[in-house]
Design a protein around this motif. Structure first.
Motif, PDB file in Angstrom:
ATOM      1  N   ALA A  11       0.262   4.236  20.497  1.00 11.65           N
ATOM      2  CA  ALA A  11       0.380   4.098  19.209  1.00 11.65           C
ATOM      3  C   ALA A  11       0.478   2.570  18.996  1.00 11.65           C
ATOM      4  O   ALA A  11      -0.129   1.989  17.976  1.00 11.65           O
ATOM      5  CB  ALA A  11       1.518   4.847  18.510  1.00 11.65           C
ATOM      6  N   THR A  12       1.311   1.778  19.636  1.00 12.43           N
ATOM      7  CA  THR A  12       1.584   0.500  19.460  1.00 12.43           C
ATOM      8  C   THR A  12       0.104  -0.427  19.917  1.00 12.43           C
ATOM      9  O   THR A  12       0.014  -1.011  19.051  1.00 12.43           O
ATOM     10  CB  THR A  12       2.673  -0.123  20.388  1.00 12.43           C
ATOM     11  OG1 THR A  12       3.898   0.444  20.218  1.00 12.43           O
ATOM     12  CG2 THR A  12       2.817  -1.415  20.169  1.00 12.43           C
ATOM     13  N   ALA A  35      -5.277   4.702  11.790  1.00 13.18           N
ATOM     14  CA  ALA A  35      -5.139   6.225  11.608  1.00 13.18           C
ATOM     15  C   ALA A  35      -5.070   6.570  12.993  1.00 13.18           C
ATOM     16  O   ALA A  35      -4.579   7.677  13.267  1.00 13.18           O
ATOM     17  CB  ALA A  35      -6.503   6.561  11.090  1.00 13.18           C
ATOM     18  N   GLN A  36      -5.668   5.949  14.059  1.00 15.91           N
ATOM     19  CA  GLN A  36      -5.720   6.333  15.473  1.00 15.91           C
ATOM     20  C   GLN A  36      -4.103   6.119  15.694  1.00 15.91           C
ATOM     21  O   GLN A  36      -3.630   7.007  16.662  1.00 15.91           O
ATOM     22  CB  GLN A  36      -6.490   5.574  16.399  1.00 15.91           C
ATOM     23  CG  GLN A  36      -8.057   5.945  16.076  1.00 15.91           C
ATOM     24  CD  GLN A  36      -8.727   4.923  16.876  1.00 15.91           C
ATOM     25  OE1 GLN A  36      -8.524   3.897  16.914  1.00 15.91           O
ATOM     26  NE2 GLN A  36      -9.671   5.593  17.732  1.00 15.91           N
ATOM     27  N   ALA A  37      -3.283   5.348  15.489  1.00 18.52           N
ATOM     28  CA  ALA A  37      -1.926   5.044  15.836  1.00 18.52           C
ATOM     29  C   ALA A  37      -1.261   6.384  15.026  1.00 18.52           C
ATOM     30  O   ALA A  37      -0.242   6.784  15.805  1.00 18.52           O
ATOM     31  CB  ALA A  37      -1.766   3.787  15.425  1.00 18.52           C
ATOM     32  N   SER A  38      -1.548   6.463  14.056  1.00 19.68           N
ATOM     33  CA  SER A  38      -0.578   7.524  13.245  1.00 19.68           C
ATOM     34  C   SER A  38      -0.857   8.852  13.882  1.00 19.68           C
ATOM     35  O   SER A  38      -0.087   9.690  13.673  1.00 19.68           O
ATOM     36  CB  SER A  38      -1.182   7.649  11.578  1.00 19.68           C
ATOM     37  OG  SER A  38      -0.695   6.328  11.202  1.00 19.68           O
ATOM     38  N   ALA A  39      -2.194   9.199  14.423  1.00 17.84           N
ATOM     39  CA  ALA A  39      -2.522  10.547  15.069  1.00 17.84           C
ATOM     40  C   ALA A  39      -1.732  10.502  16.395  1.00 17.84           C
ATOM     41  O   ALA A  39      -1.524  11.685  16.600  1.00 17.84           O
ATOM     42  CB  ALA A  39      -4.047  10.437  15.107  1.00 17.84           C
ATOM     43  N   TRP A  48       1.314   3.457   9.030  1.00 16.61           N
ATOM     44  CA  TRP A  48       1.269   3.856   7.487  1.00 16.61           C
ATOM     45  C   TRP A  48       1.326   2.673   6.614  1.00 16.61           C
ATOM     46  O   TRP A  48       0.528   2.788   5.609  1.00 16.61           O
ATOM     47  CB  TRP A  48       2.192   5.036   7.217  1.00 16.61           C
ATOM     48  CG  TRP A  48       2.018   6.197   8.097  1.00 16.61           C
ATOM     49  CD1 TRP A  48       2.763   6.815   8.989  1.00 16.61           C
ATOM     50  CD2 TRP A  48       0.870   7.406   7.826  1.00 16.61           C
ATOM     51  NE1 TRP A  48       2.273   8.159   9.536  1.00 16.61           N
ATOM     52  CE2 TRP A  48       1.236   8.538   8.912  1.00 16.61           C
ATOM     53  CE3 TRP A  48      -0.181   7.444   6.995  1.00 16.61           C
ATOM     54  CZ2 TRP A  48       0.446   9.390   8.869  1.00 16.61           C
ATOM     55  CZ3 TRP A  48      -0.997   8.320   7.088  1.00 16.61           C
ATOM     56  CH2 TRP A  48      -0.800   9.494   8.088  1.00 16.61           C
ATOM     57  N   TYR A  49       2.633   2.088   6.916  1.00 18.57           N
ATOM     58  CA  TYR A  49       2.690   0.711   6.106  1.00 18.57           C
ATOM     59  C   TYR A  49       1.485  -0.033   5.902  1.00 18.57           C
ATOM     60  O   TYR A  49       0.941  -0.513   5.017  1.00 18.57           O
ATOM     61  CB  TYR A  49       4.027   0.178   6.424  1.00 18.57           C
ATOM     62  CG  TYR A  49       4.247  -1.154   5.592  1.00 18.57           C
ATOM     63  CD1 TYR A  49       4.716  -1.224   4.271  1.00 18.57           C
ATOM     64  CD2 TYR A  49       3.970  -2.336   6.274  1.00 18.57           C
ATOM     65  CE1 TYR A  49       4.743  -2.241   3.625  1.00 18.57           C
ATOM     66  CE2 TYR A  49       4.055  -3.640   5.686  1.00 18.57           C
ATOM     67  CZ  TYR A  49       4.616  -3.555   4.265  1.00 18.57           C
ATOM     68  OH  TYR A  49       4.573  -4.835   3.803  1.00 18.57           O
ATOM     69  N   ASN A  50       0.747  -0.323   6.968  1.00 23.57           N
ATOM     70  CA  ASN A  50      -0.141  -1.556   7.360  1.00 23.57           C
ATOM     71  C   ASN A  50      -1.427  -0.832   6.427  1.00 23.57           C
ATOM     72  O   ASN A  50      -2.026  -1.592   5.935  1.00 23.57           O
ATOM     73  CB  ASN A  50      -0.270  -1.767   8.770  1.00 23.57           C
ATOM     74  CG  ASN A  50       0.775  -2.493   9.308  1.00 23.57           C
ATOM     75  OD1 ASN A  50       1.385  -3.312   8.682  1.00 23.57           O
ATOM     76  ND2 ASN A  50       0.791  -2.421  10.789  1.00 23.57           N
ATOM     77  N   ALA A  51      -1.663   0.225   6.808  1.00 26.57           N
ATOM     78  CA  ALA A  51      -2.611   0.927   6.128  1.00 26.57           C
ATOM     79  C   ALA A  51      -2.599   0.779   4.328  1.00 26.57           C
ATOM     80  O   ALA A  51      -3.535   0.543   3.564  1.00 26.57           O
ATOM     81  CB  ALA A  51      -3.042   2.389   6.660  1.00 26.57           C
TER      82      ALA A  51
END
Length: 304
Positions: A11-12, A35-39, A48-51
Motif C-alpha cells: 500500500a505504501t 486506488a490500488q493502495a486502498s484496495a 483516500w485523502y490524496n485521491a
C-alpha cells in the motif's frame, strides 16, 4: 532473493507511486495508484485523502466527498480530510454533511438545514480568470464560501458580489490593519453577481472628492474602488508569500497628482444607475472636474 512486501508495504509503495505521478502531472495515473493502495489497505486514510485532493482541484465534488469521507472513516481526526470533506459537501449543497465535517473539525457551526450562516469576517481571496489572478477582499460567510467585496478588474473574470467557493489552505498572507491574515484560493464560482463592472477616469478633483463619490455608490447598493491607489502588481513569490515582509520591493508606479487623474472601478446593477450617481456627484464637484466616459468592462448576470 526478491523482497516480499506485506500489505502495508504494498500500500505504501502504491501511495508513493501516486504521489510521484501527481508531481509529474499524471493525475489519472496517480488516482489509479491511490486506488490500488486502498484496495490493498482499505483502512489507511492517506491514499483516500490524496485521491480526494486531486478530485477537489479538478472540481469533481462527488468523488472528492466520497474519498474524503472514507479517509475520515479510517482516521476520524484527520484534519485535512475533514476540511476537504466540508468543502466538497458545500460545493454539492450537502449541508448536513458539511455541518458534521466542520463540527468534527472543531468549528462551532450552528444548527440548521439549509446553507450555513457562519460569518467569519473580511478575508483576502485569490480569484482566477483566463487572463490573470487577483487577490481581493471578501466576506467569508462560512468556512468555505465568500462574497467578493472589492471591485475586481475584468482580467480575473470576477465581479463585486460574486459568491465563490474557496480552499482552506493559506496561499500567501496580507495585512488587515496590524494583523496578518491568510489568503485563500477560490476554487469555483458558485453564484455570479448581478452587478456589472464599469470603469471611469476622473481628473481635476482631490482624493477627498473621490472618497465622497465612493460613499455615494456604497449608499446606493453599489460599490466603487479607487483602482489608482488600491492596486499593486506583485510577482508570484510575493503574492503567494508576504509582500509586507522583508524582501524585494515592488514599486507602486507613478503616483497620481493631488487632483488626479484617478481611475475608478465601479460595481452597479445597471449602467443608468452608475451614470445617475456620477451626475449627481458631478454637480457638487470642483469646477475643474473632468469626468471621462463610463465604460462597461464586465456585465452582471441577472438572476433567473
Amino acid at each position: 532473493m526478491p523482497i516480499r512486501l506485506g500489505k502495508a508495504g504494498k500500500a505504501t509503495a502504491f501511495n508513493e507511486l501516486g504521489r510521484r505521478r501527481d508531481d509529474e502531472g499524471d493525475q489519472d495515473g496517480a488516482l489509479e495508484a491511490y486506488a490500488q493502495a486502498s484496495a490493498v489497505h482499505p483502512y489507511w486514510a492517506a491514499p483516500w485523502y490524496n485521491a480526494g485532493l486531486i478530485h477537489k482541484y479538478r472540481g469533481e465534488w462527488a468523488a472528492s466527498l466520497q474519498a474524503n469521507a472514507r479517509a475520515v472513516q479510517c482516521e476520524p481526526d484527520n484534519q485535512g480530510a475533514l476540511w476537504n470533506l466540508g468543502i466538497a459537501a458545500t460545493a454539492l449543497g450537502d449541508w448536513a454533511t458539511a455541518r458534521r465535517a466542520w463540527r468534527q473539525y472543531g468549528i462551532g457551526i450552528p444548527d440548521g438545514e439549509g446553507p450555513i450562516d457562519f460569518f467569519v469576517g473580511l478575508t483576502p481571496i485569490r480569484v482566477h480568470g483566463d487572463e490573470a489572478s487577483e487577490v481581493v477582499w471578501a466576506d467569508r460567510i462560512d468556512p468555505a464560501r465568500a462574497i467578493l467585496r472589492s471591485v475586481p478588474t475584468p482580467a480575473c473574470g470576477h465581479r463585486w458580489g460574486d459568491l465563490v467557493l474557496h480552499d482552506g489552505a493559506a496561499n500567501g498572507y496580507r495585512m488587515r490593519g496590524d494583523r496578518e491574515v491568510p489568503v485563500f484560493d477560490a476554487l469555483e464560482l458558485i453564484a455570479p453577481s448581478e452587478h456589472g463592472t464599469y470603469e471611469v477616469t476622473i481628473e481635476g478633483v482631490a482624493q477627498e472628492d473621490i472618497d465622497a463619490l465612493i460613499r455615494r455608490f456604497e449608499a446606493a447598493d453599489a460599490s466603487a474602488e479607487n483602482w489608482t491607489t488600491s492596486m499593486q502588481v506583485l510577482c508570484r513569490a510575493c503574492s503567494e508569500g508576504r509582500p509586507h515582509g522583508e524582501g524585494h520591493n515592488h514599486e507602486p508606479g507613478e503616483p497620481p497628482g493631488a487632483r488626479g487623474p484617478w481611475r475608478l472601478g465601479i460595481a452597479a446593477r445597471e449602467e443608468g444607475a452608475a451614470l445617475r450617481i456620477l451626475a449627481e456627484w458631478r454637480e457638487t464637484a470642483a469646477p475643474g472636474c473632468v469626468l471621462g466616459e463610463l465604460r462597461c468592462l464586465l456585465m452582471g448576470v441577472p438572476r433567473t
